[in-house]
Design an enzyme around this catalytic site. Structure first.
Site, PDB file in Angstrom:
ATOM      1  N   HIS A   4       3.242  -8.261  -2.884  1.00 44.02           N
ATOM      2  CA  HIS A   4       4.664  -7.903  -2.992  1.00 44.02           C
ATOM      3  C   HIS A   4       5.579  -8.847  -2.213  1.00 44.02           C
ATOM      4  O   HIS A   4       6.717  -8.511  -1.921  1.00 44.02           O
ATOM      5  CB  HIS A   4       4.888  -6.460  -2.530  1.00 44.02           C
ATOM      6  CG  HIS A   4       4.366  -5.425  -3.487  1.00 44.02           C
ATOM      7  ND1 HIS A   4       4.196  -4.095  -3.171  1.00 44.02           N
ATOM      8  CD2 HIS A   4       3.980  -5.539  -4.785  1.00 44.02           C
ATOM      9  CE1 HIS A   4       3.728  -3.439  -4.218  1.00 44.02           C
ATOM     10  NE2 HIS A   4       3.571  -4.286  -5.206  1.00 44.02           N
ATOM     11  N   THR A  50      -2.166   3.715   1.358  1.00 45.84           N
ATOM     12  CA  THR A  50      -1.197   3.543   0.271  1.00 45.84           C
ATOM     13  C   THR A  50      -1.143   4.816  -0.552  1.00 45.84           C
ATOM     14  O   THR A  50      -2.162   5.487  -0.743  1.00 45.84           O
ATOM     15  CB  THR A  50      -1.493   2.293  -0.584  1.00 45.84           C
ATOM     16  OG1 THR A  50      -0.611   2.269  -1.715  1.00 45.84           O
ATOM     17  CG2 THR A  50      -2.925   2.228  -1.071  1.00 45.84           C
TER      18      THR A  50
HETATM   19  P1  OAD Z   1       3.976   4.602   0.764  1.00 47.61           P
HETATM   20  O1  OAD Z   1       5.031   4.871   1.789  1.00 47.61           O
HETATM   21  O2  OAD Z   1       4.257   5.002  -0.639  1.00 47.61           O
HETATM   22  O3  OAD Z   1       2.617   5.319   1.185  1.00 47.61           O
HETATM   23  C1  OAD Z   1       2.064   5.199   2.473  1.00 47.61           C
HETATM   24  C2  OAD Z   1       0.769   5.998   2.544  1.00 47.61           C
HETATM   25  O4  OAD Z   1       0.208   5.818   3.829  1.00 47.61           O
HETATM   26  C3  OAD Z   1       0.945   7.523   2.335  1.00 47.61           C
HETATM   27  O5  OAD Z   1      -0.044   8.012   1.433  1.00 47.61           O
HETATM   28  C4  OAD Z   1       0.728   8.093   3.740  1.00 47.61           C
HETATM   29  O6  OAD Z   1       0.088   9.376   3.730  1.00 47.61           O
HETATM   30  C5  OAD Z   1      -0.211   7.060   4.351  1.00 47.61           C
HETATM   31  N1  OAD Z   1      -0.124   6.964   5.820  1.00 47.61           N
HETATM   32  C6  OAD Z   1       0.953   7.145   6.616  1.00 47.61           C
HETATM   33  N2  OAD Z   1       0.648   6.955   7.907  1.00 47.61           N
HETATM   34  C7  OAD Z   1      -0.672   6.625   7.943  1.00 47.61           C
HETATM   35  C8  OAD Z   1      -1.603   6.303   8.988  1.00 47.61           C
HETATM   36  N3  OAD Z   1      -1.229   6.272  10.270  1.00 47.61           N
HETATM   37  N4  OAD Z   1      -2.881   6.036   8.638  1.00 47.61           N
HETATM   38  C9  OAD Z   1      -3.279   6.074   7.346  1.00 47.61           C
HETATM   39  N5  OAD Z   1      -2.454   6.355   6.313  1.00 47.61           N
HETATM   40  C10 OAD Z   1      -1.164   6.633   6.606  1.00 47.61           C
HETATM   41  O7  OAD Z   1       3.613   3.045   0.882  1.00 47.61           O
HETATM   42  P2  OAD Z   1       2.854   2.102  -0.172  1.00 47.61           P
HETATM   43  O8  OAD Z   1       1.811   2.868  -0.911  1.00 47.61           O
HETATM   44  O9  OAD Z   1       2.436   0.899   0.569  1.00 47.61           O
HETATM   45  O10 OAD Z   1       6.963  -2.047  -2.738  1.00 47.61           O
HETATM   46  O11 OAD Z   1       4.029   1.730  -1.148  1.00 47.61           O
HETATM   47  C11 OAD Z   1       3.772   0.853  -2.217  1.00 47.61           C
HETATM   48  C12 OAD Z   1       4.984   0.014  -2.513  1.00 47.61           C
HETATM   49  O12 OAD Z   1       6.109   0.855  -2.748  1.00 47.61           O
HETATM   50  C13 OAD Z   1       5.419  -0.883  -1.376  1.00 47.61           C
HETATM   51  O13 OAD Z   1       4.704  -2.101  -1.312  1.00 47.61           O
HETATM   52  C14 OAD Z   1       6.858  -1.103  -1.667  1.00 47.61           C
HETATM   53  C15 OAD Z   1       7.261   0.287  -2.066  1.00 47.61           C
HETATM   54  O14 OAD Z   1       8.341   0.419  -2.910  1.00 47.61           O
HETATM   55  C16 OAD Z   1       7.968  -2.943  -2.769  1.00 47.61           C
HETATM   56  O15 OAD Z   1       8.864  -2.963  -1.946  1.00 47.61           O
HETATM   57  C17 OAD Z   1       7.868  -3.924  -3.867  1.00 47.61           C
END
Ligand code: OAD
Length: 234
Positions: free
Chosen positions: A109, A177
């Site tokens: 990304h 994620t």
């Molecule tokens: P999200 O914010 O959608 O998800 C984060 C995940 O991490 C969730 O399932 C949480 O439960 C988990 N989480 C939070 N704290 C944690 C911890 N301490 N240990 C383990 N897990 C934890 O983020 P992404 O899935 O990365 O794209 O989002 C995907 C994309 O959406 C990003 O790259 C971004 C966004 O829009 C762009 O900006 C292009």
């Protein structure tokens, strides 16, 4: 001796959460504070470039005050010692994986610490701000630098390399994620079809949990070092 040879690891915002970087979804997430359509699309940039540049300038400044955590460090240890193939694919735009020492890494990304000149198509390392429309270090043109971030509606980077690795993988591991954003959310199915074992390490079941052969729930700084120890026989 592990039964696995070729590993693909996908990381998301959850791996950087304990370093103090906001995740996107869920309570207090970035997309609760800002609408995606206002700051993370090419249309938003065309409509209100100052708003978009300021949003990314703030995030670029913030990540430089953060440090890698035990989960980033554990993956760097795996990278240094894993004799088989390994590709760490991150959806994160921070640089905490590389600051921990990970080498076999792609940013699908984009990267906060990179600016992309749409005049000459060069990318330059960028730690400062873009709001004042600095000149491109490569071609000198003013007004053409944008954050090197893949916005919604744009094509993620390195997709050929990622699908090649997924099709060779015998283990696919997803860390921190939500499984809400494609194409990354589809990688688990691609890897399964290619015959890989699949493992999810996440705070809670993600939207894609169903697709994983195994899910472990907890904090990344606990689960990732444990899993890496298991892989390296430490
Ligand atoms: P999200 O914010 O959608 O998800 C984060 C995940 O991490 C969730 O399932 C949480 O439960 C988990 N989480 C939070 N704290 C944690 C911890 N301490 N240990 C383990 N897990 C934890 O983020 P992404 O899935 O990365 O794209 O989002 C995907 C994309 O959406 C990003 O790259 C971004 C966004 O829009 C762009 O900006 C292009």
């Amino acid at each position: 001796m592990s039964v696995f040879q070729n590993i693909v690891v996908l990381t998301g915002a959850g791996i950087s959460a304990e370093s103090g970087i906001d995740t996107f979804r869920g309570g207090g997430g970035l997309w609760e504070q800002h609408r995606v359509e206002d700051v993370a699309t090419p249309e938003a940039f065309a409509r209100d470039p100052d708003l978009v540049l300021r949003f990314y300038d703030e995030r670029r400044a913030a990540i430089q005050t953060k440090a890698p955590n035990a989960a980033h460090e554990a993956l760097a240890r795996l990278d240094a010692r894993w004799a088989g193939e390994l590709l760490i694919v991150t959806q994160n735009v921070d640089d905490l994986h590389e600051r921990a020492g990970t080498k076999r890494l792609v940013h699908m990304h984009g990267e906060q610490l990179s600016a992309w000149c749409t005049a000459c198509d060069q990318r330059s390392r960028w730690t400062g701000s873009l709001i004042d429309r600095p000149a491109c270090p490569a071609c000198g043109m003013v007004g053409y630098l944008r954050p090197d971030i893949v916005w919604f509606g744009e094509m993620p980077y390195h997709m050929d390399d990622i699908y090649r690795a997924l099709n060779r993988a015998d283990l696919f591991v997803s860390i921190g994620t939500s499984g809400a954003v494609y194409p990354a959310a589809g990688f688990v199915r691609e890897a399964r079809q290619a015959g890989a074992r699949t493992l999810e390490l996440n705070l809670e079941p993600s939207e894609g949990s169903y697709w994983f052969a195994e899910s472990r729930h907890g904090r990344a700084t606990t689960l990732v070092p444990q899993w890496v120890d298991q892989m390296l026989g430490d």
